[in-house]
Design a protein around this motif. Structure first.
Motif, PDB file in Angstrom:
ATOM      1  N   SER A 105      -2.543   9.485   1.712  1.00  0.00           N
ATOM      2  CA  SER A 105      -1.178   9.052   1.381  1.00  0.00           C
ATOM      3  C   SER A 105      -0.905   7.630   1.850  1.00  0.00           C
ATOM      4  N   ILE A 106      -1.383   7.310   3.031  1.00  0.00           N
ATOM      5  CA  ILE A 106      -1.197   5.951   3.559  1.00  0.00           C
ATOM      6  C   ILE A 106      -1.933   4.939   2.673  1.00  0.00           C
ATOM      7  N   LEU A 107      -3.178   5.281   2.295  1.00  0.00           N
ATOM      8  CA  LEU A 107      -3.962   4.367   1.455  1.00  0.00           C
ATOM      9  C   LEU A 107      -3.276   4.142   0.107  1.00  0.00           C
ATOM     10  N   LEU A 108      -2.726   5.215  -0.462  1.00  0.00           N
ATOM     11  CA  LEU A 108      -2.108   5.103  -1.787  1.00  0.00           C
ATOM     12  C   LEU A 108      -0.733   4.437  -1.730  1.00  0.00           C
ATOM     13  N   SER A 109      -0.097   4.478  -0.575  1.00  0.00           N
ATOM     14  CA  SER A 109       1.270   3.948  -0.473  1.00  0.00           C
ATOM     15  C   SER A 109       1.327   2.444  -0.716  1.00  0.00           C
ATOM     16  N   GLY A 110       0.230   1.741  -0.432  1.00  0.00           N
ATOM     17  CA  GLY A 110       0.260   0.287  -0.572  1.00  0.00           C
ATOM     18  C   GLY A 110      -0.310  -0.227  -1.881  1.00  0.00           C
ATOM     19  N   VAL A 111      -0.684   0.690  -2.756  1.00  0.00           N
ATOM     20  CA  VAL A 111      -1.445   0.315  -3.937  1.00  0.00           C
ATOM     21  C   VAL A 111      -0.662  -0.577  -4.911  1.00  0.00           C
ATOM     22  N   ASP A 112       0.631  -0.352  -5.025  1.00  0.00           N
ATOM     23  CA  ASP A 112       1.425  -1.095  -6.005  1.00  0.00           C
ATOM     24  C   ASP A 112       1.368  -2.604  -5.782  1.00  0.00           C
ATOM     25  N   GLY A 113       1.260  -3.004  -4.530  1.00  0.00           N
ATOM     26  CA  GLY A 113       1.282  -4.426  -4.243  1.00  0.00           C
ATOM     27  C   GLY A 113      -0.069  -5.119  -4.322  1.00  0.00           C
ATOM     28  N   LEU A 114      -1.119  -4.349  -4.535  1.00  0.00           N
ATOM     29  CA  LEU A 114      -2.462  -4.936  -4.435  1.00  0.00           C
ATOM     30  C   LEU A 114      -2.789  -5.929  -5.554  1.00  0.00           C
ATOM     31  N   ARG A 115      -2.316  -5.621  -6.762  1.00  0.00           N
ATOM     32  CA  ARG A 115      -2.740  -6.442  -7.902  1.00  0.00           C
ATOM     33  C   ARG A 115      -2.346  -7.910  -7.724  1.00  0.00           C
ATOM     34  N   GLU A 116      -1.141  -8.115  -7.209  1.00  0.00           N
ATOM     35  CA  GLU A 116      -0.695  -9.511  -7.039  1.00  0.00           C
ATOM     36  C   GLU A 116      -1.513 -10.259  -5.979  1.00  0.00           C
ATOM     37  N   HIS A 117      -2.257  -9.501  -5.178  1.00  0.00           N
ATOM     38  CA  HIS A 117      -3.095 -10.138  -4.167  1.00  0.00           C
ATOM     39  C   HIS A 117      -4.551 -10.261  -4.622  1.00  0.00           C
ATOM     40  N   GLY A 118      -4.805  -9.980  -5.907  1.00  0.00           N
ATOM     41  CA  GLY A 118      -6.146 -10.234  -6.426  1.00  0.00           C
ATOM     42  C   GLY A 118      -7.022  -8.998  -6.544  1.00  0.00           C
ATOM     43  N   CYS A 119      -6.400  -7.827  -6.477  1.00  0.00           N
ATOM     44  CA  CYS A 119      -7.168  -6.583  -6.584  1.00  0.00           C
ATOM     45  C   CYS A 119      -7.069  -6.025  -8.007  1.00  0.00           C
ATOM     46  N   ASP A 120      -8.198  -5.641  -8.590  1.00  0.00           N
ATOM     47  CA  ASP A 120      -8.195  -5.041  -9.931  1.00  0.00           C
ATOM     48  C   ASP A 120      -8.387  -3.528  -9.890  1.00  0.00           C
ATOM     49  N   LEU A 121      -9.152  -3.053  -8.928  1.00  0.00           N
ATOM     50  CA  LEU A 121      -9.384  -1.608  -8.797  1.00  0.00           C
ATOM     51  C   LEU A 121      -9.333  -1.230  -7.321  1.00  0.00           C
ATOM     52  N   TYR A 122      -8.659  -0.119  -7.058  1.00  0.00           N
ATOM     53  CA  TYR A 122      -8.626   0.425  -5.693  1.00  0.00           C
ATOM     54  C   TYR A 122      -8.512   1.937  -5.874  1.00  0.00           C
ATOM     55  N   VAL A 123      -9.672   2.583  -5.956  1.00  0.00           N
ATOM     56  CA  VAL A 123      -9.726   3.986  -6.369  1.00  0.00           C
ATOM     57  C   VAL A 123     -10.087   4.867  -5.167  1.00  0.00           C
ATOM     58  N   VAL A 124      -9.189   5.780  -4.856  1.00  0.00           N
ATOM     59  CA  VAL A 124      -9.346   6.637  -3.682  1.00  0.00           C
ATOM     60  C   VAL A 124      -9.830   8.013  -4.128  1.00  0.00           C
ATOM     61  N   SER A 125     -10.892   8.517  -3.483  1.00  0.00           N
ATOM     62  CA  SER A 125     -11.367   9.847  -3.861  1.00  0.00           C
ATOM     63  C   SER A 125     -11.807  10.661  -2.655  1.00  0.00           C
ATOM     64  N   VAL A 126     -11.883  11.959  -2.883  1.00  0.00           N
ATOM     65  CA  VAL A 126     -12.227  12.933  -1.839  1.00  0.00           C
ATOM     66  C   VAL A 126     -13.218  13.932  -2.443  1.00  0.00           C
ATOM     67  N   SER A 127     -13.707  14.829  -1.595  1.00  0.00           N
ATOM     68  CA  SER A 127     -14.637  15.846  -2.093  1.00  0.00           C
ATOM     69  C   SER A 127     -14.480  17.134  -1.304  1.00  0.00           C
ATOM     70  N   ASP A 128     -14.547  18.261  -2.008  1.00  0.00           N
ATOM     71  CA  ASP A 128     -14.494  19.555  -1.319  1.00  0.00           C
ATOM     72  C   ASP A 128     -15.692  19.754  -0.405  1.00  0.00           C
ATOM     73  N   THR A 129     -16.823  19.129  -0.756  1.00  0.00           N
ATOM     74  CA  THR A 129     -18.039  19.368   0.034  1.00  0.00           C
ATOM     75  C   THR A 129     -18.046  18.598   1.356  1.00  0.00           C
ATOM     76  N   GLU A 130     -17.197  17.565   1.454  1.00  0.00           N
ATOM     77  CA  GLU A 130     -17.066  16.829   2.722  1.00  0.00           C
ATOM     78  C   GLU A 130     -15.576  16.651   2.988  1.00  0.00           C
ATOM     79  N   PRO A 131     -14.943  17.683   3.533  1.00  0.00           N
ATOM     80  CA  PRO A 131     -13.474  17.727   3.550  1.00  0.00           C
ATOM     81  C   PRO A 131     -12.797  16.708   4.469  1.00  0.00           C
ATOM     82  N   ASP A 132     -13.558  16.011   5.293  1.00  0.00           N
ATOM     83  CA  ASP A 132     -12.939  15.023   6.182  1.00  0.00           C
ATOM     84  C   ASP A 132     -13.387  13.600   5.852  1.00  0.00           C
ATOM     85  N   THR A 133     -13.768  13.384   4.614  1.00  0.00           N
ATOM     86  CA  THR A 133     -14.222  12.051   4.202  1.00  0.00           C
ATOM     87  C   THR A 133     -13.358  11.538   3.054  1.00  0.00           C
ATOM     88  N   ILE A 134     -13.097  10.238   3.077  1.00  0.00           N
ATOM     89  CA  ILE A 134     -12.377   9.571   1.982  1.00  0.00           C
ATOM     90  C   ILE A 134     -13.254   8.418   1.500  1.00  0.00           C
TER      91      ILE A 134
END
Lengths: 101, 101
Positions: free
Chosen positions: A21-50
């Protein structure tokens, strides 16, 4: 060509979704700072990894983003929920579907 | 939520850019098969490695794409230039800039 960053971080048990949630909360402002992709993912097989996959217009833009007040605030908020285990790989994006290069 | 795949492959010395070309040659057709992102990257620090970050509308769409004649042809063309060392991580994409989720 774009600067890519493939990162992963481990969270303390039960805190993964809070950190997501913290990582996704700042996403809206990233593009104006030069970011094109910022993709957050998780996995059931490693439940404590992002995993985060990032594409920036330059390495400098990425570095500068880490100095933004909102980034520093997000890092400070997430840090107590992380174990300190990170992986990271800088890359040069050479193309593909959805890639700016 | 989208299905993500973070993969890397090692190429035999001197063949990285040939394999990159093969990977990029099929990119135009991916979207109609359920792919939203297929980003190919490399690094000066690991000159014989290629990273691919993929986002698909479903795990099934990704699996089906591997059975397409054009995919099989590309794999057959690239395989002799690969060492056989791969890494792969399936993920669930939870959001972010440029993410379909």
């Amino acid at each position: 060509m774009s600067y890519g960053y493939l990162g992963s971080m481990k969270t303390k048990p039960g805190h993964r979704d809070d950190v997501v949630s913290i990582l996704l909360s700042g996403v809206d402002g990233l593009r104006e700072h030069g970011c094109d992709l910022y993709v957050v993912s998780v996995s059931d097989t490693e439940p404590d990894t992002i995993w985060v996959f990032e594409s920036w217009r330059s390495k400098d833009a990425h570095a500068a983003s880490l100095q933004l007040p909102e980034t520093k605030e997000a890092i400070a908020k997430a840090m107590p929920m992380l174990t300190g285990e990170f992986s990271g790989q800088e890359t040069t994006i050479v193309g593909g579907l959805g890639a700016q290069h």
